[in-house]
Design a protein around this motif. Sequence first.
Motif, PDB file in Angstrom:
ATOM      1  N   UNK A  91       0.201  -0.819  -0.966  1.00 52.38           N
ATOM      2  CA  UNK A  91      -1.227  -0.619  -0.746  1.00 52.38           C
ATOM      3  C   UNK A  91      -1.662  -1.107   0.630  1.00 52.38           C
ATOM      4  N   UNK A  92      -1.032  -2.164   1.123  1.00 51.17           N
ATOM      5  CA  UNK A  92      -1.353  -2.641   2.470  1.00 51.17           C
ATOM      6  C   UNK A  92      -0.984  -1.586   3.512  1.00 51.17           C
ATOM      7  N   UNK A  93       0.159  -0.945   3.311  1.00 51.25           N
ATOM      8  CA  UNK A  93       0.531   0.147   4.208  1.00 51.25           C
ATOM      9  C   UNK A  93      -0.494   1.281   4.149  1.00 51.25           C
ATOM     10  N   UNK A  94      -0.899   1.630   2.931  1.00 53.17           N
ATOM     11  CA  UNK A  94      -1.893   2.697   2.785  1.00 53.17           C
ATOM     12  C   UNK A  94      -3.209   2.313   3.459  1.00 53.17           C
ATOM     13  N   UNK A  95      -3.542   1.039   3.451  1.00 52.96           N
ATOM     14  CA  UNK A  95      -4.787   0.575   4.070  1.00 52.96           C
ATOM     15  C   UNK A  95      -4.715   0.665   5.602  1.00 52.96           C
ATOM     16  N   UNK A  96      -3.535   0.449   6.186  1.00 52.30           N
ATOM     17  CA  UNK A  96      -3.413   0.386   7.638  1.00 52.30           C
ATOM     18  C   UNK A  96      -3.083   1.728   8.286  1.00 52.30           C
ATOM     19  N   UNK A 144       9.063  -4.758   8.689  1.00 52.84           N
ATOM     20  CA  UNK A 144       9.611  -5.167   7.386  1.00 52.84           C
ATOM     21  C   UNK A 144       9.375  -6.647   7.128  1.00 52.84           C
ATOM     22  N   UNK A 145       9.529  -7.478   8.147  1.00 56.09           N
ATOM     23  CA  UNK A 145       9.345  -8.923   7.957  1.00 56.09           C
ATOM     24  C   UNK A 145       7.905  -9.242   7.579  1.00 56.09           C
ATOM     25  N   UNK A 146       6.944  -8.610   8.237  1.00 56.82           N
ATOM     26  CA  UNK A 146       5.535  -8.843   7.901  1.00 56.82           C
ATOM     27  C   UNK A 146       5.224  -8.365   6.492  1.00 56.82           C
ATOM     28  N   UNK A 147       5.774  -7.224   6.097  1.00 49.39           N
ATOM     29  CA  UNK A 147       5.567  -6.727   4.738  1.00 49.39           C
ATOM     30  C   UNK A 147       6.154  -7.682   3.708  1.00 49.39           C
ATOM     31  N   UNK A 148       7.326  -8.208   3.988  1.00 54.07           N
ATOM     32  CA  UNK A 148       7.958  -9.122   3.044  1.00 54.07           C
ATOM     33  C   UNK A 148       7.171 -10.428   2.921  1.00 54.07           C
ATOM     34  N   UNK A 149       6.750 -10.979   4.042  1.00 52.33           N
ATOM     35  CA  UNK A 149       5.992 -12.232   3.996  1.00 52.33           C
ATOM     36  C   UNK A 149       4.613 -12.016   3.393  1.00 52.33           C
TER      37      UNK A 149
END
Length: 590
Positions: free
Chosen positions: A224-229, A118-123
């Motif tokens: 979208x970053x989640x979908x990419x990874x 969550x922290x990486x997604x937020x930053x």
Amino acid sequence: MATVVWRAVLAAGLVCGVGLLPWLTRTDPAHTVLKARSAEREPAPEVLADIRAQLGLDGGPAHVLGRWLGGLARGDAGQSWTSGTDVLPEVLQALAASLLLMAVALLVAAVTAGLVCARTLRLGARRRLGGRRRGGTVSAVLASLPEFLVASVLATVVGVQLGWLPALGWYGPQWTLLPALALGLPAGAVLGRLLDDLLPGAFGEPWALAAAARGLTGRRIARQALRRCVPALLPNLGLFVVGLTGGAVAVEQVFDIPGLGRTTLQAALAQDLPVLQAGTLALVLLAGLATGATRVAARLLTGPALRDGALSSLHRPAPAAGGLLPLSLGAVLITVIGAGLTRDPLALDTGERLRAPSADHPFGTDALGRDLLARVGHGALDTLLFAAAITAAALLLGVLLGLVPRVSGPLVDTVNAVPPVLAALLVTAVAGSGAATPALAVGAVAWAPLAAHTSALLRQERATLHVTATRGLGAGRWYLLRRELLPAVLPSVLRHALLRLPGVALALASLGFLGLGAQPPSPEWGLLLAENQPYAERAPWAVLAPAAVLALLGALAVSAAGGLTGLRRTGRTTPAVTEQPAVGKELAAR
């Protein structure tokens, strides 16, 4: 077509190997079946002969296996050798319970993985990842907690003392929550760490920069970053599906769940071949379905970019973790082990039974009055050395097999369908029992997640723009592998291997907990947990001491993995001029 044939050959070999288990152990199946049916009955020769005639054992293993396969072709998996009931309904009922537990555990794992990253997604959504330092100590500790220990604590505290949820049995969906937490929390911590490792690369890709420039919200960019990874992690998610179904033996034992793992273990111990073979075949089929589903999902999520070679590399040099944390954790671990090695782990003092931690016994004593610090320190020599050696061998084998996915893919699915407990029984049958048997059993399956991870990352890395451009300049396969693919993929796989190091130690501990590993009076950590588990409520330090050292090992492994950065030089996306292929030299000259 060749892959399908290879998968069928491996599945048939596994089922046949399981069918030969009684003969591999050089024991009389009739004697084992009689003991399972009636422990008090004397194994008279005429009684054993009657059992052999009933089961058709006189014809040998080939006859037994052929008869079982013939019945399976007609939709009949035979009858249990011990209970006499039909096998198929029993296995299907156990599979249904395990699938329900697996589904809830995967939900818990998904929530846990989301909290970990969550922290990486937020930053990343706020474009502030530049100064981010790697952390993850809490997730490392969570991933290092033994599943059976978490299960026991949840059953005792939440189920019995607080009475919030049912602790034992299997009578409805509410009985799935506690065992799902015990299974899903460690699995989610591992998946969250792997996802957190890839997210910075996704947020640094051109599409993310363009999306931010166009004013898209951070939430949409994070999605979208989640979908990419996620496609790079789907093969490991498929492995978790099978592992949570057939490998949850210890948790099923604690919560008294009639799942497939427990059913398979009981059948293996009783040498009830029809049930054991049907359960193993169910796990193999589940592995094939999970692999096919993850591949389809990966293609749908990635889209045509994978086919057209239009991806960007997710594996960029990452900011290293602070060097002080792993050094501090390592110093603490070495201090604990060193202090324990100076004490006698076998010295008995019944007057000091279950003493709380004190100056004389910093970790307290066990039920026989033995010093727990001494036993933890001496047990580390076996547990840590075996875990480190297995992890190193699994890393090497996983990377090598990950380079040939057509060979390793079906092999990974087949190996993953074998729970470590069943692997231990097979290894014991072939190599005999001994101190190295748990290590061989865990090593036989530990390479599979690393091979799946390697092949998934290589598949995406081959579709990146810089690899496509380098191939267009005339670079050959060996050049691409040595200079582009492996330098990009190896750091992530190495971090994954370090993250798995506590899991290997936990697998060894689980076998000790189930009585298939080290035997008393060995101070192996899994055996320590098993011996002191009955006294967890009265003397919690007896269980917390080895569990805390396992958690410390996990934190050390993850913090050390955080210091590993990409092997490729920053900013280099094409081969160096001094080693440019011939076509590239001509283009450069023009």
